[in-house]
Design a protein around this motif. Sequence first.
Motif, PDB file in Angstrom:
ATOM      1  N   PHE A  47      80.359 -12.408  59.324  1.00  0.00           N
ATOM      2  CA  PHE A  47      80.277 -13.808  58.901  1.00  0.00           C
ATOM      3  C   PHE A  47      80.335 -14.737  60.116  1.00  0.00           C
ATOM      4  O   PHE A  47      79.510 -15.648  60.262  1.00  0.00           O
ATOM      5  N   GLN A  48      81.303 -14.525  60.990  1.00  0.00           N
ATOM      6  CA  GLN A  48      81.449 -15.383  62.165  1.00  0.00           C
ATOM      7  C   GLN A  48      80.232 -15.278  63.090  1.00  0.00           C
ATOM      8  O   GLN A  48      79.830 -16.260  63.714  1.00  0.00           O
ATOM      9  N   THR A  49      79.615 -14.108  63.142  1.00  0.00           N
ATOM     10  CA  THR A  49      78.396 -13.930  63.938  1.00  0.00           C
ATOM     11  C   THR A  49      77.268 -14.770  63.341  1.00  0.00           C
ATOM     12  O   THR A  49      76.509 -15.421  64.070  1.00  0.00           O
ATOM     13  N   GLY A  50      77.179 -14.782  62.019  1.00  0.00           N
ATOM     14  CA  GLY A  50      76.194 -15.631  61.346  1.00  0.00           C
ATOM     15  C   GLY A  50      76.425 -17.101  61.646  1.00  0.00           C
ATOM     16  O   GLY A  50      75.481 -17.837  61.977  1.00  0.00           O
ATOM     17  N   VAL A  51      77.661 -17.537  61.551  1.00  0.00           N
ATOM     18  CA  VAL A  51      77.990 -18.941  61.819  1.00  0.00           C
ATOM     19  C   VAL A  51      77.628 -19.308  63.257  1.00  0.00           C
ATOM     20  O   VAL A  51      77.058 -20.374  63.508  1.00  0.00           O
ATOM     21  N   ALA A  52      77.935 -18.426  64.189  1.00  0.00           N
ATOM     22  CA  ALA A  52      77.631 -18.707  65.597  1.00  0.00           C
ATOM     23  C   ALA A  52      76.126 -18.883  65.808  1.00  0.00           C
ATOM     24  O   ALA A  52      75.692 -19.755  66.567  1.00  0.00           O
ATOM     25  N   HIS A  53      75.332 -18.059  65.140  1.00  0.00           N
ATOM     26  CA  HIS A  53      73.879 -18.210  65.246  1.00  0.00           C
ATOM     27  C   HIS A  53      73.431 -19.529  64.611  1.00  0.00           C
ATOM     28  O   HIS A  53      72.612 -20.253  65.174  1.00  0.00           O
ATOM     29  N   ASP A  54      73.980 -19.836  63.435  1.00  0.00           N
ATOM     30  CA  ASP A  54      73.650 -21.101  62.769  1.00  0.00           C
ATOM     31  C   ASP A  54      74.010 -22.290  63.649  1.00  0.00           C
ATOM     32  O   ASP A  54      73.228 -23.222  63.802  1.00  0.00           O
ATOM     33  N   ASN A  55      75.206 -22.261  64.217  1.00  0.00           N
ATOM     34  CA  ASN A  55      75.656 -23.365  65.072  1.00  0.00           C
ATOM     35  C   ASN A  55      74.765 -23.542  66.303  1.00  0.00           C
ATOM     36  O   ASN A  55      74.721 -24.614  66.888  1.00  0.00           O
ATOM     37  N   SER A  56      74.058 -22.483  66.673  1.00  0.00           N
ATOM     38  CA  SER A  56      73.183 -22.515  67.838  1.00  0.00           C
ATOM     39  C   SER A  56      71.744 -22.856  67.483  1.00  0.00           C
ATOM     40  O   SER A  56      70.867 -22.808  68.340  1.00  0.00           O
ATOM     41  N   PRO A  77      88.212 -18.542  51.798  1.00  0.00           N
ATOM     42  CA  PRO A  77      87.522 -19.639  52.482  1.00  0.00           C
ATOM     43  C   PRO A  77      86.290 -19.181  53.256  1.00  0.00           C
ATOM     44  O   PRO A  77      85.313 -19.915  53.361  1.00  0.00           O
ATOM     45  N   ASP A  78      86.328 -17.946  53.785  1.00  0.00           N
ATOM     46  CA  ASP A  78      85.152 -17.446  54.494  1.00  0.00           C
ATOM     47  C   ASP A  78      83.982 -17.265  53.535  1.00  0.00           C
ATOM     48  O   ASP A  78      82.840 -17.543  53.891  1.00  0.00           O
ATOM     49  N   LEU A  79      84.256 -16.802  52.320  1.00  0.00           N
ATOM     50  CA  LEU A  79      83.200 -16.657  51.319  1.00  0.00           C
ATOM     51  C   LEU A  79      82.599 -18.024  50.998  1.00  0.00           C
ATOM     52  O   LEU A  79      81.378 -18.180  50.943  1.00  0.00           O
ATOM     53  N   GLU A  80      83.456 -19.001  50.802  1.00  0.00           N
ATOM     54  CA  GLU A  80      82.998 -20.357  50.495  1.00  0.00           C
ATOM     55  C   GLU A  80      82.084 -20.876  51.599  1.00  0.00           C
ATOM     56  O   GLU A  80      80.990 -21.382  51.339  1.00  0.00           O
ATOM     57  N   ARG A  81      82.508 -20.715  52.838  1.00  0.00           N
ATOM     58  CA  ARG A  81      81.734 -21.195  53.990  1.00  0.00           C
ATOM     59  C   ARG A  81      80.445 -20.380  54.170  1.00  0.00           C
ATOM     60  O   ARG A  81      79.414 -20.910  54.548  1.00  0.00           O
ATOM     61  N   CYS A  82      80.519 -19.088  53.862  1.00  0.00           N
ATOM     62  CA  CYS A  82      79.346 -18.229  53.994  1.00  0.00           C
ATOM     63  C   CYS A  82      78.272 -18.623  52.976  1.00  0.00           C
ATOM     64  O   CYS A  82      77.090 -18.704  53.324  1.00  0.00           O
TER      65      CYS A  82
END
Length: 169
Positions: A47-56, A77-82
Amino acid sequence: MTRDRLAEAIRLREEGRAKQDQVILQEARTLLLELAAAYPDDAEILFQTGVAHDNSGLGAQAVPYYIRALELGLSGPDLERCLLGLGSTCRYLGNYEQAEEVLRRGVKEFPHNRAIQVLYAMVLYNTERYKEAMEIVLTNLLETTNDEKLQYFKQGLLYYSTNLDERSS
């Protein structure tokens, strides 16, 4: 050790996002990609890897990480954000059917998350379901605004949010 590295990657990602600094975001992505390779079944890392790509600005590359994190049973909360991140990214990429499915799940599982609701309304707009989209947006606006003029007309506006086509005969 793994959790310490993950915490460091998250810190870097958040700092890079806040500063809109691609160098810091690249550092976070590199660390997360190493963790994802070492722990391919860790939903939080993926999940955090996905977010990092999105943020980039690398949304297309984020999608597989989000999907795998969901498959592995991401929760809380991670599910919600994902769901928010995946739905938003799919919509941006023009994958409206997938975006609608993901965001509908988000609305169902996290009914108080207005960002998910508004993104869902945007997908409805993209699929030309304007009435449904307007109802969601108007309801969210009227439930959150402190604007006195909107508050004065709130009852009528809420009525019309579900009866947009009604008119006097």
